[in-house]
Design a protein around this motif. Structure first.
Motif, PDB file in Angstrom:
ATOM      1  N   CYS A 123      17.431 103.357 -34.595  1.00 51.24           N
ATOM      2  CA  CYS A 123      17.236 102.259 -35.546  1.00 51.24           C
ATOM      3  C   CYS A 123      17.249 102.739 -37.001  1.00 51.24           C
ATOM      4  O   CYS A 123      17.397 101.935 -37.927  1.00 51.24           O
ATOM      5  N   CYS A 149      13.122 106.347 -38.799  1.00 55.35           N
ATOM      6  CA  CYS A 149      13.227 105.017 -39.396  1.00 55.35           C
ATOM      7  C   CYS A 149      11.937 104.715 -40.150  1.00 55.35           C
ATOM      8  O   CYS A 149      10.846 105.000 -39.665  1.00 55.35           O
ATOM      9  N   HIS A 153       8.510  98.201 -37.343  1.00 55.33           N
ATOM     10  CA  HIS A 153       8.935  97.424 -36.171  1.00 55.33           C
ATOM     11  C   HIS A 153       8.847  98.338 -34.961  1.00 55.33           C
ATOM     12  O   HIS A 153       8.430  99.492 -35.089  1.00 55.33           O
ATOM     13  N   HIS A 155      10.247 100.896 -32.915  1.00 54.93           N
ATOM     14  CA  HIS A 155      11.404 101.771 -33.101  1.00 54.93           C
ATOM     15  C   HIS A 155      12.158 101.999 -31.804  1.00 54.93           C
ATOM     16  O   HIS A 155      11.588 101.939 -30.712  1.00 54.93           O
TER      17      HIS A 155
HETATM   18 ZN   LIG Z   1      12.944 101.754 -36.531  1.00 59.94          ZN
END
Ligand SMILES: [Zn+2]
Ligand SMILES: [Zn+2]
Length: 466
Positions: A123, A149, A153, A155
């Protein structure tokens, strides 16, 4: 395209290297650096063979045999796709060294390789913020890059990939890949530029080296140059007669360019535009031209005259003190000078000397010598073109005298086409009367390195006709 060739490998009974740059090299000194690298390796006894790969910084370049029997270098441009040039490898090394220097960290572009494995959260490739960490000695994966990332959210998984793949997906990270273990970076995707420039916050061994909101790395956005001008129409109104069309609108006589014989084979109209477009743009901007005034076009001077039809005409100099109303010699000089520069990948660096500037000419130079060497040096003297002309022999060239560019061109017309090449160019020319074809032979150097004319170019055709 710019093509360089090594010159000393033959001394070790080894083929020379030919290096192709797709674009003009962004930093000329990297050219010398890579040519030196190969020449020195060969001088020290290294042999290179087609198919072998060689490392240039983090990249693996592949050696190929070229049709001209020299060795060339290919770089990988995408998975499974190789092309014969070295632009990317050299620009990567350059940017990696710059990034390290900017941060005061060791410059070690050889410390990574394009097939090294990196770990990335999938991601991260879509994330608005991403972090890069090169793992330190506490980690079992010491030296490996981890890309995570920065978004909030759930991941995705971690996966392994080659650095080459990482660089292909996120080109702007390439410049950081040679930074040492224990370096960490945070990059906000909003600050990534199409040039590959980026703002990053960088820490080393847990200490921030930049302000928290980061500093700029990589190519600066290109400055926006003058907008291209939409030129006004040019009218042909008789055999070899072309004129501007906006005179009436500006209360100014229109200007006529006359061509009495073809400057070069091909369309005259497009060549005449080189002169009339500029003049017409000036008229549109409010410039006034008066009889007697002179105008520089490339390296030559044109003189404005009043014509019997009320328009203004352009005279070119046909002899030291003799002027005639036509422009074909000016166009011919311009055409050849542009072709020569384009052949050598120097079209963006044309530097026209004025016809009344001086060249230094050695005593040994006269119309009958078999070969000439033209050397353009840097000069701060506004009267000098920087050109020095001597013979190709290794001897004392005698006294140097100052001759005008006009005079040099007039006595040896085949030299004219080279005189707009930039500073640090040298050209060795076999005079036309010494070659079997009656055409000149040419060898060019830039900053002391052999520059090979691009295939299909004017100079390449000229040399091939021997
Ligand atoms: Zn992520
Ligand atoms: Zn000499």
């Amino acid at each position: 395209m710019q093509i360089f060739r090594t010159a000393t490998c033959v001394d070790s009974n080894h083929p020379e290297f030919t290096l192709v740059f797709k674009d003009e090299p962004s930093t000329p000194n990297t050219v010398g650096w890579i040519l030196d690298h190969f020449q020195n390796a060969v001088a020290e006894g290294t042999r290179f063979v087609p198919g072998q790969t060689v490392g240039i910084g983090w990249r693996a370049l592949r050696i190929i045999e070229r049709d001209d029997r020299t060795l060339g270098l290919e770089e990988r441009v995408a998975e499974g796709i190789w092309e014969e040039h070295v632009d990317q490898a050299l620009s990567d090394v350059w940017l990696q060294v710059e990034a390290a220097a900017k941060l005061g960290l060791p410059e070690e572009p050889d410390s990574v390789a394009e097939d090294d494995i990196a770990a990335a959260q999938v991601c991260a490739f879509e994330a608005s913020t991403l972090s890069l960490n090169r793992l330190g000695p506490d980690s079992p994966q010491h030296g490996v890059w981890a890309i995570s990332c920065g978004d909030e959210h759930d991941h995705s998984e971690w996966s392994a990939m080659e650095l080459f793949q990482l660089s292909a997906s996120l080109p702007f990270v390439t410049q950081f890949l040679a930074l040492p273990p224990e370096t960490g970076l945070v990059i906000d995707r909003r600050w990534v530029r199409s040039t590959g420039g980026v703002v990053a916050g960088v820490a080393y061994q847990g200490t921030m080296l930049t302000p928290d909101d980061g500093i700029h790395f990589g190519p600066e956005p290109a400055s926006i140059g003058p907008l291209p001008t939409a030129h006004f129409a040019i009218l042909q109104f008789g055999e070899g007669l072309y004129r501007t069309t906006i005179g009436d609108q500006h209360g100014h006589p229109d200007i006529v360019a006359r061509v009495t014989e073809p400057a070069v084979p091909g369309t005259q109209e497009s060549l005449v535009q080189w002169i009339l477009d500029d003049l017409q743009d000036s008229l549109a901007a409010g410039t006034r031209f008066a009889p007697g005034q002179t105008i520089r076009v490339g390296g030559r001077t044109l003189r404005v005259v009043e014509r019997s039809d009320g328009m203004l005409g352009l005279l070119e100099r046909v002899d030291t003190d003799s002027w005639e109303e036509h422009v074909e010699q000016t166009l011919r000089d311009l055409w050849y000078q542009k072709e020569v520069a384009a052949s050598l990948g120097l079209a963006q660096q044309l530097d026209f000397p004025a016809d009344d500037q001086y060249a230094a000419v050695a005593e040994c130079v006269n119309e009958t010598i078999p070969a000439l060497l033209l050397n353009r040096g840097d000069t701060s003297d506004p009267d000098s073109s920087g050109w020095m002309v001597c013979c190709l022999r290794n001897h004392d060239h005698g006294e140097w005298s100052m001759r005008t560019i006009w005079d040099l061109s007039d006595s040896m017309p085949f030299t004219t086409q080279f005189l707009a090449l930039p500073v640090n160019t040298s050209v060795a020319i076999e005079a036309p009367h010494t070659t079997p074809t009656g055409r000149i032979g040419v060898r060019a150097l830039l900053n002391g390195w052999h520059l090979i004319p691009a295939p299909g170019s004017y100079l390449s055709a000229l040399n091939a006709s021997h």
